[in-house]
Design a protein around this motif. Structure first.
Motif, short mmCIF file in Angstrom:
data_model
loop_
_atom_site.label_atom_id
_atom_site.label_comp_id
_atom_site.label_asym_id
_atom_site.label_seq_id
_atom_site.Cartn_x
_atom_site.Cartn_y
_atom_site.Cartn_z
N GLY A 287 0.80 -1.21 0.00
CA GLY A 287 0.00 0.00 0.00
C GLY A 287 0.84 1.27 0.00
O GLY A 287 2.07 1.24 -0.03
N VAL A 288 0.15 2.39 0.03
CA VAL A 288 0.78 3.70 0.17
C VAL A 288 0.06 4.46 1.27
O VAL A 288 -1.08 4.15 1.61
CB VAL A 288 0.73 4.52 -1.14
N TYR A 289 0.73 5.46 1.82
CA TYR A 289 0.10 6.24 2.89
C TYR A 289 0.33 7.74 2.75
O TYR A 289 -0.06 8.51 3.63
CB TYR A 289 0.60 5.77 4.27
N TYR A 290 0.94 8.20 1.65
CA TYR A 290 1.20 9.64 1.54
C TYR A 290 -0.12 10.40 1.54
O TYR A 290 -1.08 10.02 0.90
CB TYR A 290 2.06 9.96 0.32
N THR A 291 -0.12 11.49 2.31
CA THR A 291 -1.38 12.15 2.62
C THR A 291 -1.08 13.53 3.19
O THR A 291 0.07 14.00 3.16
CB THR A 291 -2.19 11.31 3.63
N HIS A 292 -2.11 14.19 3.74
CA HIS A 292 -1.86 15.43 4.48
C HIS A 292 -2.79 15.49 5.67
O HIS A 292 -3.82 14.82 5.74
CB HIS A 292 -1.99 16.66 3.57
N LEU A 293 -2.39 16.32 6.64
CA LEU A 293 -3.09 16.46 7.91
C LEU A 293 -3.11 17.94 8.28
O LEU A 293 -2.04 18.56 8.39
CB LEU A 293 -2.36 15.65 8.99
N ILE A 294 -4.29 18.49 8.45
CA ILE A 294 -4.41 19.88 8.89
C ILE A 294 -4.73 19.89 10.38
O ILE A 294 -5.68 19.26 10.83
CB ILE A 294 -5.50 20.63 8.11
N LEU A 295 -3.90 20.62 11.12
CA LEU A 295 -4.08 20.72 12.57
C LEU A 295 -3.83 22.18 12.99
O LEU A 295 -2.73 22.71 12.76
CB LEU A 295 -3.10 19.80 13.31
N GLY A 296 -4.84 22.80 13.55
CA GLY A 296 -4.67 24.14 14.09
C GLY A 296 -4.23 25.18 13.09
O GLY A 296 -3.54 26.15 13.45
N GLY A 297 -4.57 25.00 11.82
CA GLY A 297 -4.17 25.96 10.80
C GLY A 297 -2.81 25.70 10.19
O GLY A 297 -2.29 26.55 9.45
N VAL A 298 -2.22 24.55 10.47
CA VAL A 298 -0.96 24.12 9.84
C VAL A 298 -1.25 22.86 9.03
O VAL A 298 -1.87 21.92 9.54
CB VAL A 298 0.14 23.86 10.89
#
Length: 542
Positions: A287-298
């Motif tokens: 599999g792959v897991y590349y992604t993004h995560l937004i936390l507190g405006g970052v």
């Protein structure tokens, strides 16, 4: 005499009948047979028949089988992985997630445990991220792990992340200093950049040991963990889209061990990350897991440095006894930057391009395993000077520059680990200083294969850092002729032998990032606690 013999015969016959009719111990049969037999041997199949091991005691009390939970929340979706110790055949594979609601525990989901790796994933949509919520993972009647899902800190001006990597098994002790310091500094999120395990073929036992060491840092805060080469059982990894590696050490590209072992490692370490940008598997069904995560405006982009990267063996002219080490300082760097060679791969470049254009109001950060240049000269021991190491993201140079242009376009900084040598570098693409800033954090344990930044001429470069006493800062060409501006480094003669962790503070008002670098054995609760020489460093994210 005959009568006595007859009585003895009858007695013996009855004894034999009674013995043969007695209930024999029931044989324990594993309900799931692992598809591999040469890896993860301590935790698969009839694991209970294994003897003691140097990593961790897997035969825990049954009220302690829930080892830890690890989670992220993104776009109001909670993803929480439950990690258990191995279970006996007769034990239930059901794990339950409860949350504290109106003063009592309320069950909200059940999941089945995977016997390969002993983890389960809870995914809860429509999560209320405006408040702190206590959670509890339960197994059976008595075993549980309790923690806190933090609210999204959107109201904070400063968002901070602790970053660590390289948890060498040369020191199997606990990590009390790290736990104390990180919890005192109280970052909003924690990032483990890879090599959480150095026990190459025993990931489950080593991952459980990692949890024992660090669970108090992510019990009550979100955590990003990504595996690197040692986690999946290789000294180096050039994943080459998932092909099978047949060369010792893997320089031909691909994976050495069974794909289900690789998938197990990635499942245990990354299933709790936000859903992948494009979940299409690579070769061997990995599999792959590349992604993004937004936390507190970052907005954190999470990428996979190794998965698509070309292996050097047979593709470029070999410049030394190993296909991945260049020892000839007079070689032509262009001779190894050939068409068809891949670093991040087209899929991840497309992701970074689109990610960079989205959510322009957020601060942008790229998280990955290693740095986009050759940031070390001496490897392992003082007599081992390498001109260039193809394990770094400095090669292939064309792929490196493609990635850096996209990171720069996004206005992002880059955070990584792997190198056993902490550095702050401003990357150069066409000119010195025109690329993004990068902070490679120290090794957790740096008593193993330390590295040095030590230019052979022992001279500073142009534009040295005026704010440090470090002698070798400024503009340099690395061994691939990539342009770099070295601002700070931690050689192993430093405090804690160069081991420690990074803390990065993102100021949303000023749009700046402040890089802090803390030695392993410093006590940050004390007023006189000092960072490594050269830190902190504050850079603009405009």
């Amino acid at each position: 005499m005959n009568l006595m013999m007859n009585k003895l015969f009858v007695t013996l016959t009855l004894a034999c009948l009674l013995f043969s009719c007695a209930e024999k111990p029931k044989e324990q049969i594993p309900p799931v047979e692992a598809p591999f037999s040469d890896v993860d041997t301590l935790a698969i199949n009839d694991w209970w028949n294994r003897g003691d091991n140097p990593i961790i005691d897997l035969k825990v009390g049954r009220d302690s089988v829930v080892a830890f939970g690890i989670y992220t929340v993104h776009n109001k979706v909670l993803k929480l992985s439950a990690q258990l110790y191995p279970l006996y055949p007769e034990e239930t594979r059901e794990v339950r997630l409860e949350i504290a609601k109106n003063g009592k525990w309320t069950e909200i989901q059940k999941q089945q445990l995977n016997d390969i790796g002993w983890s389960a994933l809870f995914r809860v949509a429509d999560w209320d991220d405006t408040r702190d919520i206590k959670y509890r993972i339960r197994h059976g009647e008595k075993a549980f792990f309790e923690g806190l899902v933090r609210k999204n800190p959107t109201d904070k001006t400063e968002i901070s992340i602790a970053a660590l990597s390289c948890n060498s098994n040369k020191d199997r002790g606990m990590r009390e200093n790290y736990v104390r310091n990180i919890n005192h500094q109280d970052p909003d999120i924690i990032f483990f950049a890879g090599d959480q395990s150095y026990d190459h073929t025993e990931h489950t036992a080593a991952w459980l040991k990692f949890g024992l060491q660090f669970k108090e840092t992510f019990r009550n805060r979100p955590c990003v963990a990504i595996p690197d080469d040692h986690d999946i059982g290789q000294g180096n990894l050039w994943g080459e889209n998932g092909k099978v590696s047949t060369s010792p050490g893997g320089p031909d590209g691909g994976y050495t061990y069974h794909p289900e072992y690789v998938k197990m490692v990635e499942r245990c370490q990354t299933a709790h990350l936000p859903d992948p940008y494009d979940a299409t598997p690579i070769e061997q069904g990995i599999g792959v897991y590349y992604t993004h995560l937004i936390l507190g405006g970052v907005d954190f982009a999470i990428i996979e440095d190794r998965k698509f990267k070309s292996g050097p063996e047979g593709k470029i002219p070999q410049q030394g006894p190993r296909p991945d080490h260049i020892r000839n300082p007079d070689y032509d760097p262009a001779s190894i930057d050939l068409p068809g060679l891949t670093l991040l791969g087209d899929r991840q470049l497309k992701f970074l391009d689109e990610w960079g254009d989205q959510n322009p109001e957020t601060l942008k950060v790229v998280l990955s395993q290693t740095g986009f240049c050759g940031g070390a000269h001496i490897h392992g021991s003082l007599d081992n000077r390498l001109h260039a190491d193809l394990d770094s993201n400095g090669w292939p140079q064309t792929g490196r520059n493609k990635a850096l242009r996209l990171i720069k376009k996004a206005g992002a900084v880059h955070i990584a680990g792997d190198q056993h040598l902490a550095t702050v570098i401003q990357q150069g693409i066409d000119e010195f200083g025109d690329g993004p800033w990068a902070f490679v954090v120290p090794a957790i344990v740096n008593d193993y294969y330390s590295r040095w930044w030590w230019p052979e001429d022992e001279k500073p470069g142009a534009h040295p850092n005026p704010d440090t006493s470090l002698p070798w800062t400024g503009d340099y060409l690395d061994g691939f002729h990539n342009k770099i501006r070295m601002m700070a480094y931690v050689n192993p003669e430093s405090s804690s032998r160069g081991g420690g962790y990074g803390l990065i503070r993102f100021n949303k008002t000023d749009r700046t990032a402040t890089f802090e670098c803390w030695p392993r054995y410093v006590d940050v609760t004390q007023a006189d606690a000092d960072q490594f020489e050269g830190w902190p460093i504050t850079v603009s994210m405009e």
